[in-house]
Design a protein around this motif. Structure first.
Motif, PDB file in Angstrom:
ATOM      1  N   ASP A  18       0.836  -1.192   0.000  1.00 35.08           N
ATOM      2  CA  ASP A  18       0.000   0.000   0.000  1.00 35.08           C
ATOM      3  C   ASP A  18       0.878   1.253   0.000  1.00 35.08           C
ATOM      4  O   ASP A  18       2.099   1.162  -0.219  1.00 35.08           O
ATOM      5  N   PHE A  19       0.278   2.413   0.238  1.00 29.83           N
ATOM      6  CA  PHE A  19       1.018   3.682   0.128  1.00 29.83           C
ATOM      7  C   PHE A  19       2.065   3.837   1.228  1.00 29.83           C
ATOM      8  O   PHE A  19       2.896   4.747   1.165  1.00 29.83           O
ATOM      9  N   SER A 163     -14.986  -5.593 -12.401  1.00 29.72           N
ATOM     10  CA  SER A 163     -13.661  -5.911 -11.844  1.00 29.72           C
ATOM     11  C   SER A 163     -13.740  -6.656 -10.510  1.00 29.72           C
ATOM     12  O   SER A 163     -12.731  -7.167 -10.031  1.00 29.72           O
ATOM     13  N   ASP A 182     -11.597  -0.307   2.772  1.00 30.86           N
ATOM     14  CA  ASP A 182     -11.804   1.035   2.218  1.00 30.86           C
ATOM     15  C   ASP A 182     -12.775   1.870   3.054  1.00 30.86           C
ATOM     16  O   ASP A 182     -12.875   3.074   2.849  1.00 30.86           O
ATOM     17  N   ILE A 186      -8.191   7.008   5.875  1.00 26.99           N
ATOM     18  CA  ILE A 186      -6.784   6.834   5.500  1.00 26.99           C
ATOM     19  C   ILE A 186      -5.845   7.143   6.672  1.00 26.99           C
ATOM     20  O   ILE A 186      -4.778   6.542   6.805  1.00 26.99           O
TER      21      ILE A 186
ATOM     22  N   TYR B 158     -16.722   8.738  -9.030  1.00 29.52           N
ATOM     23  CA  TYR B 158     -15.932   7.760  -8.285  1.00 29.52           C
ATOM     24  C   TYR B 158     -14.975   8.525  -7.382  1.00 29.52           C
ATOM     25  O   TYR B 158     -14.376   9.508  -7.799  1.00 29.52           O
ATOM     26  N   ARG B 159     -14.816   8.044  -6.135  1.00 27.46           N
ATOM     27  CA  ARG B 159     -13.896   8.691  -5.209  1.00 27.46           C
ATOM     28  C   ARG B 159     -12.752   7.738  -4.895  1.00 27.46           C
ATOM     29  O   ARG B 159     -12.972   6.569  -4.589  1.00 27.46           O
ATOM     30  N   ARG B 161     -10.022   5.537  -3.275  1.00 26.93           N
ATOM     31  CA  ARG B 161     -10.044   4.859  -1.987  1.00 26.93           C
ATOM     32  C   ARG B 161      -8.669   4.270  -1.642  1.00 26.93           C
ATOM     33  O   ARG B 161      -7.783   4.225  -2.491  1.00 26.93           O
ATOM     34  N   TYR B 162      -8.533   3.793  -0.416  1.00 25.34           N
ATOM     35  CA  TYR B 162      -7.288   3.183   0.072  1.00 25.34           C
ATOM     36  C   TYR B 162      -6.752   2.111  -0.872  1.00 25.34           C
ATOM     37  O   TYR B 162      -5.578   2.104  -1.230  1.00 25.34           O
ATOM     38  N   SER B 163      -7.631   1.199  -1.296  1.00 21.74           N
ATOM     39  CA  SER B 163      -7.197   0.073  -2.136  1.00 21.74           C
ATOM     40  C   SER B 163      -6.741   0.503  -3.526  1.00 21.74           C
ATOM     41  O   SER B 163      -6.162  -0.294  -4.260  1.00 21.74           O
ATOM     42  N   LEU B 165      -4.585   2.941  -4.045  1.00 24.25           N
ATOM     43  CA  LEU B 165      -3.305   3.660  -3.965  1.00 24.25           C
ATOM     44  C   LEU B 165      -2.104   2.764  -4.207  1.00 24.25           C
ATOM     45  O   LEU B 165      -2.072   1.615  -3.761  1.00 24.25           O
ATOM     46  N   ASP B 166      -1.099   3.321  -4.884  1.00 26.35           N
ATOM     47  CA  ASP B 166       0.158   2.604  -5.049  1.00 26.35           C
ATOM     48  C   ASP B 166       1.142   3.042  -3.972  1.00 26.35           C
ATOM     49  O   ASP B 166       0.806   3.824  -3.081  1.00 26.35           O
ATOM     50  N   ILE B 167       2.354   2.560  -4.064  1.00 27.65           N
ATOM     51  CA  ILE B 167       3.361   2.834  -3.037  1.00 27.65           C
ATOM     52  C   ILE B 167       3.694   4.327  -2.924  1.00 27.65           C
ATOM     53  O   ILE B 167       4.144   4.794  -1.879  1.00 27.65           O
ATOM     54  N   ASN B 168       3.408   5.094  -3.990  1.00 27.06           N
ATOM     55  CA  ASN B 168       3.641   6.538  -3.942  1.00 27.06           C
ATOM     56  C   ASN B 168       2.426   7.315  -3.432  1.00 27.06           C
ATOM     57  O   ASN B 168       2.438   8.549  -3.403  1.00 27.06           O
ATOM     58  N   GLY B 169       1.372   6.591  -3.075  1.00 27.63           N
ATOM     59  CA  GLY B 169       0.173   7.259  -2.574  1.00 27.63           C
ATOM     60  C   GLY B 169      -0.721   7.812  -3.673  1.00 27.63           C
ATOM     61  O   GLY B 169      -1.608   8.614  -3.417  1.00 27.63           O
ATOM     62  N   ARG B 175      -5.456   0.441 -11.548  1.00 32.45           N
ATOM     63  CA  ARG B 175      -6.806   0.811 -11.115  1.00 32.45           C
ATOM     64  C   ARG B 175      -7.491   1.772 -12.091  1.00 32.45           C
ATOM     65  O   ARG B 175      -8.704   1.736 -12.248  1.00 32.45           O
ATOM     66  N   GLU B 178      -9.076  -0.531 -14.462  1.00 29.36           N
ATOM     67  CA  GLU B 178     -10.261  -1.195 -13.890  1.00 29.36           C
ATOM     68  C   GLU B 178     -11.469  -0.260 -13.874  1.00 29.36           C
ATOM     69  O   GLU B 178     -12.569  -0.642 -14.254  1.00 29.36           O
ATOM     70  N   HIS B 179     -11.245   0.966 -13.409  1.00 31.36           N
ATOM     71  CA  HIS B 179     -12.367   1.910 -13.295  1.00 31.36           C
ATOM     72  C   HIS B 179     -12.943   2.239 -14.676  1.00 31.36           C
ATOM     73  O   HIS B 179     -14.146   2.418 -14.825  1.00 31.36           O
ATOM     74  N   TYR B 207      -5.738  10.243  -2.966  1.00 33.52           N
ATOM     75  CA  TYR B 207      -6.750   9.727  -2.054  1.00 33.52           C
ATOM     76  C   TYR B 207      -7.893  10.733  -1.854  1.00 33.52           C
ATOM     77  O   TYR B 207      -7.653  11.919  -1.637  1.00 33.52           O
TER      78      TYR B 207
END
Lengths: 242, 242
Positions: A18-19, A163, A182, A186, B158-159, B161-163, B165-169, B175, B178-179, B207
């Protein structure tokens, strides 16, 4: 006969975190499900073996405990083994060990087999499964009963999308986990870490289904959660933070 | 010097496919990004190498063409190679080949390196990268300009979410895919197959960001799409079905 213990490896690559650079619960869960599928297939009761009898494995419960979170790029060893099968259910355990030899995660899972048409559980061939039963410690609490919260707190709406679907056309087991996590703000992820995540699957989510996702802090840092459809829980979860 | 061509393998396991048993575009994309990271790291310009210079790779564009969809359980070989680097961009290609030797997918990607603080592109060390340049055919059209559609059609909210996010936030590259795909009606997936998916990343999703996802059938079976934040596109895409 091949080994009872299943051993596999993966690298803590940046696409698994994760982030904050931590392995996520859904990613750990996905690694477990994959290892379970490979382990079962190599021992004669995999997805394809079951399909020939018109039955499919379904994950009923899973509990994951994280003692710590490994560093990025670490080589992780995953162990999986069968604790025992009886009646309609079989129990499978998991352990994750870092390249430094630190055991940082244990998990327990409970599985049933359902008939493809009736969607009803069928008795397991416990003899074949228990031939691979291994007496190996899995020092975490078994998944238990999770109190309902859906009547206590308002849910957040979610509609099942393309998805989200697995090969059977149902909301996939890992996506349940993602949608639950989710719900947390955060800020919580930066302040605390998940120490235990437990989930009980109760019904199948389908495409377009209108869900509501409920979360309630029942004790400090301990949340009970539910995903509901038309007011009825399709899954319950309990999440502990520290 | 190690090989210019990167070769890796994966199995078409049931957790990589959609409800039709087909590998999804986001899953193929994730396999490509993973292979790219491994290939670059082994040749001295990976994530960690870049980080030491305070820069990070960012995916700018990707085009994926699927000739056919492999069977479940197939062993897939993934090839990746560098087509060339110039100025701010480097081009990387991919090919997927089934165990029967059938080449069923090609992809092209364009990457830039951005400075970690300024988030601005920096000139690439083209000499080091081009030392691994390989003249190998990638017979699909390069990613090009995608016409805007956000002013022509209403977007779906669409907002982030936590899931996501990548390692850079940031909203992770997969994703976005997917969206976008989740905007299509499920019926389309059963009636037709995606033959080409092209995406241009324009800005970083963060986020909680409120997004709108737009889709318009510009020609029969050809859709132009956009993901916008406050009316401004953060990504554009083009999807062709047959």
């Amino acid at each position: 006969m091949i080994d009872k213990l299943g051993v596999s490896h993966f690298t803590m690559d940046s696409d698994l975190v994760d982030f904050l650079g931590h392995i996520t619960i859904p990613v750990a869960g996905a690694q477990f499900l994959h290892a379970a599928a490979v382990h079962a297939a190599a021992r004669g009761f995999g997805y394809d073996d079951m399909l020939r009898q018109n039955v499919a494995w379904v994950l009923s419960r899973m509990a994951i405990e994280m003692k710590s979170y490994p560093e990025l790029s670490e080589e992780i060893t995953l162990y999986t083994w069968i604790e025992g099968a009886a009646g309609l259910f079989t129990q499978r355990c998991f352990e994750l060990v870092s390249s430094k030899g630190e055991s940082f995660c244990y998990a327990r899972s409970i599985w049933a087999a359902i008939h493809m048409e009736t969607r009803r559980p069928v008795p397991l061939d416990t003899e074949s499964i228990n031939a691979y039963r291994l007496d190996r410690p899995c020092p975490i609490e078994k998944p238990g009963k999770i109190p309902p919260v859906e009547h206590l707190v308002e849910g957040e709406p979610y509609r099942v999308r393309y998805s989200d679907l697995d090969i059977n056309g149902h909301l996939n087991s890992i996506r349940y986990m993602e949608h639950l996590l989710d719900r947390f703000d955060i800020a919580l992820f930066t302040q605390k870490k998940i120490t235990r995540f437990e989930i009980a699957y109760m019904a199948e989510g389908k495409y377009g289904m209108e869900l509501s996702i409920h979360s309630r802090e029942s004790f400090p840092d301990a949340y009970n959660m539910a995903i509901c459809h038309e007011g009825k829980a399709i899954c319950r979860a309990a999440v502990a933070w520290r």
